[in-house]
Design an enzyme around this catalytic site. Structure first.
Site, PDB file in Angstrom:
ATOM      1  N   ARG A   1       0.772  -1.311  -0.042  1.00  0.00           N
ATOM      2  CA  ARG A   1       0.185   0.170  -0.052  1.00  0.00           C
ATOM      3  C   ARG A   1       0.847   1.260  -0.157  1.00  0.00           C
ATOM      4  O   ARG A   1       1.954   1.136   0.385  1.00  0.00           O
ATOM      5  CB  ARG A   1      -0.909   0.067   1.383  1.00  0.00           C
ATOM      6  CG  ARG A   1      -1.891  -0.974   1.201  1.00  0.00           C
ATOM      7  CD  ARG A   1      -2.856  -0.845   2.433  1.00  0.00           C
ATOM      8  NE  ARG A   1      -2.400  -1.093   3.457  1.00  0.00           N
ATOM      9  CZ  ARG A   1      -2.714  -1.690   4.464  1.00  0.00           C
ATOM     10  NH1 ARG A   1      -4.017  -2.254   4.669  1.00  0.00           N
ATOM     11  NH2 ARG A   1      -2.143  -1.850   5.834  1.00  0.00           N
TER      12      ARG A   1
ATOM     13  N   ARG B   1      -9.166   6.776   5.349  1.00  0.00           N
ATOM     14  CA  ARG B   1      -8.205   6.237   4.902  1.00  0.00           C
ATOM     15  C   ARG B   1      -7.940   6.595   3.372  1.00  0.00           C
ATOM     16  O   ARG B   1      -6.636   6.601   2.934  1.00  0.00           O
ATOM     17  CB  ARG B   1      -7.877   4.947   5.177  1.00  0.00           C
ATOM     18  CG  ARG B   1      -7.564   4.632   6.592  1.00  0.00           C
ATOM     19  CD  ARG B   1      -7.284   3.276   6.984  1.00  0.00           C
ATOM     20  NE  ARG B   1      -7.293   2.476   6.060  1.00  0.00           N
ATOM     21  CZ  ARG B   1      -7.042   0.848   6.147  1.00  0.00           C
ATOM     22  NH1 ARG B   1      -6.781   0.368   7.310  1.00  0.00           N
ATOM     23  NH2 ARG B   1      -7.129  -0.105   5.179  1.00  0.00           N
TER      24      ARG B   1
ATOM     25  N   ARG C   1     -14.852  -5.415   3.920  1.00  0.00           N
ATOM     26  CA  ARG C   1     -14.261  -5.146   5.284  1.00  0.00           C
ATOM     27  C   ARG C   1     -15.399  -5.019   6.368  1.00  0.00           C
ATOM     28  O   ARG C   1     -15.261  -5.484   7.468  1.00  0.00           O
ATOM     29  CB  ARG C   1     -13.417  -3.926   5.330  1.00  0.00           C
ATOM     30  CG  ARG C   1     -11.990  -4.052   4.628  1.00  0.00           C
ATOM     31  CD  ARG C   1     -11.033  -2.984   4.838  1.00  0.00           C
ATOM     32  NE  ARG C   1      -9.977  -3.525   4.253  1.00  0.00           N
ATOM     33  CZ  ARG C   1      -8.988  -3.704   4.670  1.00  0.00           C
ATOM     34  NH1 ARG C   1      -8.879  -4.166   5.963  1.00  0.00           N
ATOM     35  NH2 ARG C   1      -7.823  -3.984   4.132  1.00  0.00           N
TER      36      ARG C   1
END
Length: 131
Positions: free
Chosen positions: A2, A96, A107
């Site tokens: 990431r 985020r 998620r």
């Protein structure tokens, strides 16, 4: 990897082929496919840190905790970390800016399932904003 992650700082990044080779050679303490990515803990790195006398903190999902409970038996403490609410979790994930709408739904669904396993942990800690 990431954005912002650096190989060797908190994570060791390997190719899918290398990871699967590590699985075949039983080089991982635990491994799983999580949100489409392979994740695992190297036995070698784990043992090296133990040999240096470090206390080791691992961030794993409930599946990983279940595996490690069997492997580490009584030598580990398991802590379930939970947000104040599902809404708070969603807001943090959105802030985020790393999730697509589809991955956000995955998620959330995963978090709903994982919270059902909190009773299997030695401790429960609420990750409350500002505290």
């Amino acid at each position: 990897m990431r954005p912002g992650e650096v190989d060797g700082k908190g994570y060791y990044i390997v190719s899918k082929e290398e990871f699967l080779s590590m699985v075949d050679k039983s080089e991982l303490l635990k491994y799983a496919l999580v949100y489409g990515d392979y994740k695992g803990i190297s036995k070698k790195h784990f043992r090296n840190y133990l040999a240096k006398g470090y206390d080791i903190v691992l961030r794993v999902d409930t599946q990983g905790a279940q595996t490690l409970t069997k492997t580490l038996t009584n030598s580990a403490v398991f802590i379930f970390l939970v947000g104040e609410s599902e809404l708070e979790l969603v807001e943090r994930l959105i802030d985020r800016k790393t999730e697509t709408a589809e991955s956000l739904l995955v998620r959330i669904a995963t978090a709903r399932e994982e919270v059902k396993h909190a009773k299997n942990f030695g401790y429960l800690v609420m990750n409350a904003e500002g505290r």
